[in-house]
Design a protein around this motif. Structure first.
Motif, PDB file in Angstrom:
ATOM      1  N   THR A 153       0.960  -0.886  -0.040  1.00  0.00           N
ATOM      2  CA  THR A 153       0.333  -0.136   0.057  1.00  0.00           C
ATOM      3  C   THR A 153       1.229   1.588  -0.294  1.00  0.00           C
ATOM      4  OG1 THR A 153      -1.897  -0.823   1.276  1.00  0.00           O
ATOM      5  CG2 THR A 153      -1.780   1.564   1.242  1.00  0.00           C
ATOM      6  N   VAL A 154       0.232   2.213  -0.962  1.00  0.00           N
ATOM      7  CA  VAL A 154       1.677   3.083  -0.813  1.00  0.00           C
ATOM      8  C   VAL A 154       0.353   4.573  -1.130  1.00  0.00           C
ATOM      9  CG1 VAL A 154       2.919   2.219  -2.370  1.00  0.00           C
ATOM     10  CG2 VAL A 154       1.524   3.268  -3.726  1.00  0.00           C
ATOM     11  N   LEU A 155       1.533   5.634  -0.668  1.00  0.00           N
ATOM     12  CA  LEU A 155       0.621   7.021  -0.453  1.00  0.00           C
ATOM     13  C   LEU A 155       1.441   7.400  -1.414  1.00  0.00           C
ATOM     14  CD1 LEU A 155      -1.351   9.569   0.793  1.00  0.00           C
ATOM     15  CD2 LEU A 155       0.567   9.004   2.177  1.00  0.00           C
ATOM     16  N   VAL A 156       0.891   8.439  -2.310  1.00  0.00           N
ATOM     17  CA  VAL A 156       1.957   9.967  -3.451  1.00  0.00           C
ATOM     18  C   VAL A 156       1.307  10.985  -3.678  1.00  0.00           C
ATOM     19  CG1 VAL A 156       1.990   9.908  -5.790  1.00  0.00           C
ATOM     20  CG2 VAL A 156       1.754   7.900  -4.614  1.00  0.00           C
ATOM     21  N   HIS A 157       1.875  11.479  -2.589  1.00  0.00           N
ATOM     22  CA  HIS A 157       1.485  13.207  -2.680  1.00  0.00           C
ATOM     23  C   HIS A 157       1.237  13.905  -3.881  1.00  0.00           C
ATOM     24  CE1 HIS A 157       0.228  13.283   1.581  1.00  0.00           C
ATOM     25  NE2 HIS A 157       1.755  12.957   1.921  1.00  0.00           N
ATOM     26  N   VAL A 210      -3.938  12.281   6.874  1.00  0.00           N
ATOM     27  CA  VAL A 210      -3.103  11.648   7.947  1.00  0.00           C
ATOM     28  C   VAL A 210      -4.301  10.658   8.335  1.00  0.00           C
ATOM     29  CG1 VAL A 210      -2.371  11.111   9.883  1.00  0.00           C
ATOM     30  CG2 VAL A 210      -1.198  12.698   8.318  1.00  0.00           C
ATOM     31  N   ALA A 211      -5.827  10.910   9.036  1.00  0.00           N
ATOM     32  CA  ALA A 211      -7.041  10.144   9.670  1.00  0.00           C
ATOM     33  C   ALA A 211      -7.753   9.958   8.256  1.00  0.00           C
ATOM     34  CB  ALA A 211      -7.917  11.349   9.911  1.00  0.00           C
ATOM     35  N   GLN A 212      -7.656  10.299   6.989  1.00  0.00           N
ATOM     36  CA  GLN A 212      -8.127   8.926   5.714  1.00  0.00           C
ATOM     37  C   GLN A 212      -6.811   8.520   5.877  1.00  0.00           C
ATOM     38  OE1 GLN A 212     -11.513  10.017   4.460  1.00  0.00           O
ATOM     39  NE2 GLN A 212     -11.080  11.220   5.768  1.00  0.00           N
ATOM     40  N   VAL A 213      -5.598   8.461   5.306  1.00  0.00           N
ATOM     41  CA  VAL A 213      -5.134   7.093   5.601  1.00  0.00           C
ATOM     42  C   VAL A 213      -5.010   6.116   6.849  1.00  0.00           C
ATOM     43  CG1 VAL A 213      -2.480   6.575   5.315  1.00  0.00           C
ATOM     44  CG2 VAL A 213      -3.714   8.103   4.193  1.00  0.00           C
ATOM     45  N   ALA A 214      -5.768   7.029   8.233  1.00  0.00           N
ATOM     46  CA  ALA A 214      -5.278   5.312   9.007  1.00  0.00           C
ATOM     47  C   ALA A 214      -6.850   4.685   8.293  1.00  0.00           C
ATOM     48  CB  ALA A 214      -6.038   6.537  10.455  1.00  0.00           C
ATOM     49  N   GLU A 215      -7.755   5.767   8.054  1.00  0.00           N
ATOM     50  CA  GLU A 215      -9.687   4.383   7.585  1.00  0.00           C
ATOM     51  C   GLU A 215      -9.121   3.724   6.935  1.00  0.00           C
ATOM     52  OE1 GLU A 215     -13.662   5.937   6.305  1.00  0.00           O
ATOM     53  OE2 GLU A 215     -12.438   7.015   8.305  1.00  0.00           O
ATOM     54  N   ILE A 216      -8.722   4.236   5.828  1.00  0.00           N
ATOM     55  CA  ILE A 216      -8.771   3.624   4.570  1.00  0.00           C
ATOM     56  C   ILE A 216      -7.384   2.112   4.878  1.00  0.00           C
ATOM     57  CG2 ILE A 216      -7.249   3.094   2.570  1.00  0.00           C
ATOM     58  CD1 ILE A 216      -8.628   6.291   2.150  1.00  0.00           C
ATOM     59  N   THR A 217      -6.672   2.210   5.739  1.00  0.00           N
ATOM     60  CA  THR A 217      -5.865   1.006   5.961  1.00  0.00           C
ATOM     61  C   THR A 217      -5.837   0.525   6.934  1.00  0.00           C
ATOM     62  OG1 THR A 217      -3.819   2.171   6.728  1.00  0.00           O
ATOM     63  CG2 THR A 217      -3.633   2.657   4.737  1.00  0.00           C
ATOM     64  N   ARG A 247      -5.911   1.798  10.404  1.00  0.00           N
ATOM     65  CA  ARG A 247      -4.965   2.194  11.011  1.00  0.00           C
ATOM     66  C   ARG A 247      -4.263   1.438  11.028  1.00  0.00           C
ATOM     67  NH1 ARG A 247      -7.869   5.232  13.698  1.00  0.00           N
ATOM     68  NH2 ARG A 247      -5.538   6.281  15.007  1.00  0.00           N
ATOM     69  N   LYS A 248      -3.143   0.120  10.032  1.00  0.00           N
ATOM     70  CA  LYS A 248      -2.518  -0.628  10.104  1.00  0.00           C
ATOM     71  C   LYS A 248      -1.254   0.386   8.838  1.00  0.00           C
ATOM     72  CE  LYS A 248      -4.530  -5.233   9.142  1.00  0.00           C
ATOM     73  NZ  LYS A 248      -4.790  -6.160   7.813  1.00  0.00           N
ATOM     74  N   GLY A 249      -1.360   1.698   8.289  1.00  0.00           N
ATOM     75  CA  GLY A 249      -0.547   2.626   7.767  1.00  0.00           C
ATOM     76  C   GLY A 249       0.026   1.911   6.637  1.00  0.00           C
ATOM     77  N   VAL A 250       1.065   2.882   5.374  1.00  0.00           N
ATOM     78  CA  VAL A 250       1.564   1.926   3.965  1.00  0.00           C
ATOM     79  C   VAL A 250       2.436   1.961   4.204  1.00  0.00           C
ATOM     80  CG1 VAL A 250      -0.712   3.785   3.324  1.00  0.00           C
ATOM     81  CG2 VAL A 250       2.015   5.037   4.159  1.00  0.00           C
ATOM     82  N   HIS A 251       3.276   0.787   3.707  1.00  0.00           N
ATOM     83  CA  HIS A 251       4.782   0.654   3.149  1.00  0.00           C
ATOM     84  C   HIS A 251       5.633   2.028   2.333  1.00  0.00           C
ATOM     85  CE1 HIS A 251       2.007  -3.414   2.461  1.00  0.00           C
ATOM     86  NE2 HIS A 251       3.450  -3.725   3.302  1.00  0.00           N
ATOM     87  N   MET A 306       4.762  11.099   8.150  1.00  0.00           N
ATOM     88  CA  MET A 306       5.703  10.065   8.324  1.00  0.00           C
ATOM     89  C   MET A 306       4.949   9.486   9.698  1.00  0.00           C
ATOM     90  SD  MET A 306       8.856  10.401   8.310  1.00  0.00           S
ATOM     91  CE  MET A 306       9.573  10.388   9.434  1.00  0.00           C
ATOM     92  N   GLU A 307       3.835  10.025   9.741  1.00  0.00           N
ATOM     93  CA  GLU A 307       2.876   9.360  10.489  1.00  0.00           C
ATOM     94  C   GLU A 307       1.720   8.154  10.129  1.00  0.00           C
ATOM     95  OE1 GLU A 307       0.040  12.404  12.204  1.00  0.00           O
ATOM     96  OE2 GLU A 307       1.666  13.735  12.559  1.00  0.00           O
ATOM     97  N   CYS A 308       1.347   8.568   8.286  1.00  0.00           N
ATOM     98  CA  CYS A 308       0.988   7.569   7.872  1.00  0.00           C
ATOM     99  C   CYS A 308       2.258   6.409   7.613  1.00  0.00           C
ATOM    100  CB  CYS A 308       0.636   7.796   6.531  1.00  0.00           C
ATOM    101  SG  CYS A 308      -0.389   9.530   6.826  1.00  0.00           S
ATOM    102  N   LEU A 309       3.107   6.198   7.967  1.00  0.00           N
ATOM    103  CA  LEU A 309       3.590   4.814   8.258  1.00  0.00           C
ATOM    104  C   LEU A 309       3.836   3.994   8.837  1.00  0.00           C
ATOM    105  CD1 LEU A 309       7.192   6.661   7.026  1.00  0.00           C
ATOM    106  CD2 LEU A 309       6.051   5.473   4.973  1.00  0.00           C
ATOM    107  N   MET A 310       3.608   2.485   8.393  1.00  0.00           N
ATOM    108  CA  MET A 310       2.972   1.033   9.056  1.00  0.00           C
ATOM    109  C   MET A 310       5.088   1.289  10.122  1.00  0.00           C
ATOM    110  SD  MET A 310       2.689  -1.776   6.412  1.00  0.00           S
ATOM    111  CE  MET A 310       1.984  -1.994   5.917  1.00  0.00           C
TER     112      MET A 310
END
Length: 331
Positions: free
Chosen positions: A143-147, A198-205, A207-211, A226-230
């Motif tokens: 799972t990746v997050l792209v800004h 940050v809250a949206q990524v937590a919900e989508i994952t 609360r596991k975070g992204v790789h 940084m907070e979004c990372l697992m």
């Protein structure tokens, strides 16, 4: 001979980009001269114009172009006048009608790729290649997050990560850009101007975070990224359009065993073989339909200041291209 170019005589806003004549000579040993047909605009060009990155004044900005070889210096083999080639990242100075570069930096452009597409994808595409296959190797199931998911690199990042089997979360600033990001392979799109990413990524994952997080925004998003990372996640910072991120103590990485990287394309394309391999990966992606190049904004070269102003104001999406000679309008 004299050619027209954009030059920067002082650090500042888009208005410091001046259109003027410059002298260009004949290529020396191991060099070629290229008549530029299309010039890619990248956010790093703004970094140099504003002084965030340093370059002796005056200078011609630009790090990406495609053109036709107009002269070949002594000792050059394998390249002839009339060949279509591109060059990216180095040397600086692509905002010009013609430029001399070392022949070893010239990248042959496949006949199936037009000048504008090639100038839109060469630097951005090779940067993306480094991000998804070198700095962090995306695998199916990640799972990746792209800004800035609708930007020049962001668009390609989303497409390539999706093709590699990742779940892609992208952040954008507007609903229009959200539509593009979804078309480019984002499974989840967050409009960060309306939602807390940050809250949206937590919900989508759950609360596991992204790789991995790919962050070209910098100061405004770094801490949240940084907070979004697992645990054992990887933070890849590759730009800073909102400013330099605040310093991070190395000890802060320990709480989740995080890895922080700031890769630069030039270190992954330092040899001729590495350069051609990276370009080959990009053009193979284009040919296979994995990478769809969005050329959403085209300006005459002499209007580079307007292109910079639009890019800084986030009025652009996809790739921005300058043309030394604009095609005639249909009558």
């Amino acid at each position: 001979m004299k050619v027209k170019a954009i030059r920067v005589h002082k650090i500042g806003g888009p208005e410091v980009l001046t259109w003027e004549e410059v002298e260009i000579g004949e290529p020396s040993e191991g060099e070629i001269r290229i008549k530029n047909k299309a010039i890619g605009v990248n956010y790093v060009d703004i970094y140099y114009r504003t002084g965030l990155h340093q370059e002796p004044l005056p200078f011609v900005p630009g790090k990406e172009a495609v053109g036709v070889v107009s002269a070949v210096g002594p000792g050059v083999t394998g390249i002839e006048v009339g060949d279509v080639v591109g060059y990216a990242d180095t040397p600086m100075g692509t905002y010009t009608e013609e430029q001399i570069i070392p022949a070893t930096l010239a990248i042959p452009i496949p006949p199936s790729v037009d000048h504008i597409t090639a100038a839109s994808v060469l630097l951005k595409g090779m940067t993306t290649y480094v991000l998804v296959k070198q700095a962090f190797k995306i695998q199916a199931g990640h799972t990746v997050l792209v800004h800035a998911a609708a930007g020049g690199v962001g668009s390609l990042l989303c497409q390539w990560a999706n093709a590699l089997g990742a779940t892609v979360i992208g952040t954008v600033s507007t609903q229009e850009k959200a539509i593009q990001a979804a078309e480019d392979g984002c499974h989840h799109v967050i409009i960060y101007t309306e939602e807390d990413f940050v809250a949206q990524v937590a919900e989508i994952t759950s609360r596991k975070g992204v790789h991995v997080v790919y962050d070209a925004v910098g100061k405004d998003t770094f801490k949240g990224s940084m907070e979004c990372l697992m645990p054992r996640g990887c933070m890849i910072s590759y730009g800073q359009c909102s400013g330099r991120p605040d310093p991070v103590p190395v000890s802060d990485l320990a709480s989740k065993s995080l890895i922080l990287g700031r890769p630069g394309m030039r270190h992954y394309t330092a040899t001729r073989d590495e350069l051609l391999h990276a370009a080959g990966e990009v053009f193979a992606g284009v040919a296979a339909g994995v990478l769809r190049v969005r050329v959403n904004h085209v300006y005459p070269l002499h209007e580079a200041a307007r292109a910079h102003a639009d890019l800084e104001a986030r009025r652009t999406s996809g790739s921005v291209v300058l043309l030394p000679a604009m095609p005639a309008a249909d009558s």
